[in-house]
Write a protein that holds these residues in place. Structure first.
Motif, PDB file in Angstrom:
ATOM      1  N   ASN A  68       0.878  -1.169   0.000  1.00 33.04           N
ATOM      2  CA  ASN A  68       0.000   0.000   0.000  1.00 33.04           C
ATOM      3  C   ASN A  68       0.916   1.219   0.000  1.00 33.04           C
ATOM      4  OD1 ASN A  68      -1.900   1.992   0.412  1.00 33.04           O
ATOM      5  ND2 ASN A  68      -2.280   1.458   2.541  1.00 33.04           N
ATOM      6  N   ASP A  69       1.037   1.873  -1.147  1.00 27.69           N
ATOM      7  CA  ASP A  69       1.979   2.973  -1.339  1.00 27.69           C
ATOM      8  C   ASP A  69       1.261   4.188  -1.929  1.00 27.69           C
ATOM      9  OD1 ASP A  69       4.217   4.580  -1.848  1.00 27.69           O
ATOM     10  OD2 ASP A  69       4.824   3.432  -3.617  1.00 27.69           O
ATOM     11  N   PRO A  70       0.515   4.935  -1.088  1.00 34.69           N
ATOM     12  CA  PRO A  70      -0.241   6.084  -1.608  1.00 34.69           C
ATOM     13  C   PRO A  70       0.620   7.132  -2.305  1.00 34.69           C
ATOM     14  CG  PRO A  70      -0.899   5.603   0.658  1.00 34.69           C
ATOM     15  CD  PRO A  70       0.278   4.731   0.332  1.00 34.69           C
ATOM     16  N   GLN A  71       1.887   7.286  -1.890  1.00 35.28           N
ATOM     17  CA  GLN A  71       2.755   8.289  -2.521  1.00 35.28           C
ATOM     18  C   GLN A  71       3.370   7.795  -3.834  1.00 35.28           C
ATOM     19  OE1 GLN A  71       5.688   9.875   0.186  1.00 35.28           O
ATOM     20  NE2 GLN A  71       4.157  10.375   1.731  1.00 35.28           N
ATOM     21  N   GLY A  72       3.262   6.505  -4.111  1.00 35.90           N
ATOM     22  CA  GLY A  72       3.775   5.955  -5.366  1.00 35.90           C
ATOM     23  C   GLY A  72       5.286   5.991  -5.504  1.00 35.90           C
ATOM     24  N   ILE A  73       6.016   5.848  -4.393  1.00 31.95           N
ATOM     25  CA  ILE A  73       7.481   5.920  -4.471  1.00 31.95           C
ATOM     26  C   ILE A  73       8.154   4.542  -4.584  1.00 31.95           C
ATOM     27  CG2 ILE A  73       7.568   8.127  -3.252  1.00 31.95           C
ATOM     28  CD1 ILE A  73       8.591   6.588  -0.777  1.00 31.95           C
ATOM     29  N   CYS A  74       7.376   3.478  -4.431  1.00 29.09           N
ATOM     30  CA  CYS A  74       7.946   2.133  -4.535  1.00 29.09           C
ATOM     31  C   CYS A  74       8.100   1.733  -5.995  1.00 29.09           C
ATOM     32  CB  CYS A  74       7.060   1.116  -3.819  1.00 29.09           C
ATOM     33  SG  CYS A  74       7.035   1.306  -2.038  1.00 29.09           S
ATOM     34  N   ARG A  75       9.072   0.875  -6.233  1.00 30.33           N
ATOM     35  CA  ARG A  75       9.351   0.407  -7.589  1.00 30.33           C
ATOM     36  C   ARG A  75       9.174  -1.097  -7.634  1.00 30.33           C
ATOM     37  NH1 ARG A  75      15.331   0.453  -9.894  1.00 30.33           N
ATOM     38  NH2 ARG A  75      14.913  -1.091 -11.462  1.00 30.33           N
ATOM     39  N   ASP A  76       8.564  -1.595  -8.685  1.00 24.77           N
ATOM     40  CA  ASP A  76       8.392  -3.027  -8.897  1.00 24.77           C
ATOM     41  C   ASP A  76       9.679  -3.584  -9.486  1.00 24.77           C
ATOM     42  OD1 ASP A  76       7.648  -5.605  -9.546  1.00 24.77           O
ATOM     43  OD2 ASP A  76       5.911  -5.024 -10.754  1.00 24.77           O
ATOM     44  N   VAL A  77      10.373  -4.428  -8.717  1.00 29.12           N
ATOM     45  CA  VAL A  77      11.632  -5.011  -9.184  1.00 29.12           C
ATOM     46  C   VAL A  77      11.495  -6.520  -9.353  1.00 29.12           C
ATOM     47  CG1 VAL A  77      13.129  -3.170  -8.339  1.00 29.12           C
ATOM     48  CG2 VAL A  77      12.551  -5.072  -6.819  1.00 29.12           C
ATOM     49  N   LEU A  86      13.999  -8.750 -11.489  1.00 27.82           N
ATOM     50  CA  LEU A  86      15.215  -7.996 -11.765  1.00 27.82           C
ATOM     51  C   LEU A  86      16.314  -8.484 -10.823  1.00 27.82           C
ATOM     52  CD1 LEU A  86      13.954  -4.301 -12.145  1.00 27.82           C
ATOM     53  CD2 LEU A  86      14.443  -5.960 -13.931  1.00 27.82           C
ATOM     54  N   GLY A  87      17.493  -8.679 -11.327  1.00 26.02           N
ATOM     55  CA  GLY A  87      18.603  -9.101 -10.482  1.00 26.02           C
ATOM     56  C   GLY A  87      19.130  -7.925  -9.679  1.00 26.02           C
ATOM     57  N   ARG A  88      19.230  -8.100  -8.343  1.00 29.50           N
ATOM     58  CA  ARG A  88      19.786  -7.073  -7.472  1.00 29.50           C
ATOM     59  C   ARG A  88      19.993  -7.690  -6.106  1.00 29.50           C
ATOM     60  NH1 ARG A  88      15.313  -8.750  -6.798  1.00 29.50           N
ATOM     61  NH2 ARG A  88      13.708  -7.873  -5.501  1.00 29.50           N
ATOM     62  N   TRP A  89      20.682  -6.989  -5.213  1.00 23.52           N
ATOM     63  CA  TRP A  89      20.896  -7.470  -3.856  1.00 23.52           C
ATOM     64  C   TRP A  89      19.647  -7.198  -3.035  1.00 23.52           C
ATOM     65  CZ3 TRP A  89      24.708 -10.616  -3.525  1.00 23.52           C
ATOM     66  CH2 TRP A  89      25.810 -10.446  -4.365  1.00 23.52           C
ATOM     67  N   GLY A  90      19.233  -8.177  -2.253  1.00 26.89           N
ATOM     68  CA  GLY A  90      18.067  -8.032  -1.388  1.00 26.89           C
ATOM     69  C   GLY A  90      16.970  -8.989  -1.798  1.00 26.89           C
ATOM     70  N   ASN A  91      15.974  -9.107  -0.934  1.00 29.74           N
ATOM     71  CA  ASN A  91      14.851 -10.019  -1.141  1.00 29.74           C
ATOM     72  C   ASN A  91      13.577  -9.230  -1.382  1.00 29.74           C
ATOM     73  OD1 ASN A  91      16.098 -12.722  -0.262  1.00 29.74           O
ATOM     74  ND2 ASN A  91      16.628 -11.363   1.408  1.00 29.74           N
ATOM     75  N   GLY A  92      12.647  -9.819  -2.108  1.00 29.53           N
ATOM     76  CA  GLY A  92      11.350  -9.196  -2.322  1.00 29.53           C
ATOM     77  C   GLY A  92      11.260  -8.464  -3.641  1.00 29.53           C
ATOM     78  N   ASP A  93      10.034  -8.071  -3.962  1.00 24.39           N
ATOM     79  CA  ASP A  93       9.739  -7.455  -5.260  1.00 24.39           C
ATOM     80  C   ASP A  93       9.482  -5.953  -5.170  1.00 24.39           C
ATOM     81  OD1 ASP A  93       9.946  -9.967  -6.377  1.00 24.39           O
ATOM     82  OD2 ASP A  93       7.786 -10.340  -6.363  1.00 24.39           O
ATOM     83  N   VAL A  94       9.686  -5.375  -3.978  1.00 23.96           N
ATOM     84  CA  VAL A  94       9.411  -3.949  -3.784  1.00 23.96           C
ATOM     85  C   VAL A  94      10.708  -3.248  -3.396  1.00 23.96           C
ATOM     86  CG1 VAL A  94       8.095  -2.236  -2.480  1.00 23.96           C
ATOM     87  CG2 VAL A  94       7.064  -4.465  -3.008  1.00 23.96           C
ATOM     88  N   GLU A  95      11.032  -2.192  -4.131  1.00 21.18           N
ATOM     89  CA  GLU A  95      12.230  -1.407  -3.834  1.00 21.18           C
ATOM     90  C   GLU A  95      11.811   0.035  -3.587  1.00 21.18           C
ATOM     91  OE1 GLU A  95      15.897  -1.803  -6.322  1.00 21.18           O
ATOM     92  OE2 GLU A  95      15.427   0.296  -6.778  1.00 21.18           O
ATOM     93  N   VAL A  96      12.463   0.661  -2.588  1.00 19.47           N
ATOM     94  CA  VAL A  96      12.192   2.072  -2.301  1.00 19.47           C
ATOM     95  C   VAL A  96      13.495   2.719  -1.850  1.00 19.47           C
ATOM     96  CG1 VAL A  96      11.438   1.625   0.076  1.00 19.47           C
ATOM     97  CG2 VAL A  96      10.635   3.677  -1.110  1.00 19.47           C
TER      98      VAL A  96
END
Length: 100
Positions: A52-61, A64-74
């Motif tokens: 739930n991101d009312p400000q729309g600052i999260c990114r769908d990853v 995508l290959g990157r360090w960290g777990n999960g599909d939400v990046e901020v």
């Protein structure tokens, strides 16, 4: 400031420094913090459609290959963002909390 707020979510929260990021977990990682030169990149361990991101600052990853777990990046760039960032982190924490 972020470290203190995350650790104060619950007595079960543990901090585990890794080589390239810092994991915060209870039953499993709920947020991973990747230090970058001008900000902290946070990976929230949840599906992008769950946030739930009312400000729309999260990114769908998703996928995508990157360090960290999960599909939400901020990105966390300034202390003024702390309350909203914690609102987002708490959603991931609640998904992985044993007591729910």
């Amino acid at each position: 400031i972020l470290r203190k707020r995350v650790l104060n979510l619950d007595p079960s929260v543990r901090e585990e420094p890794k080589k390239l990021y810092i994991a915060y977990k209870n039953t499993t990682n709920f947020v991973d913090v990747v230090p970058q030169s001008s900000r902290l990149r946070l990976s929230l361990n949840m599906r992008f459609d769950e946030i739930n991101d009312p400000q729309g600052i999260c990114r769908d990853v998703t996928n995508l290959g990157r360090w960290g777990n999960g599909d939400v990046e901020v990105g966390f760039e300034s202390p003024e963002q702390i309350d909203y960032i914690m609102f987002l982190i708490k959603q991931s924490f609640d998904l992985h909390d044993d007591d729910l």
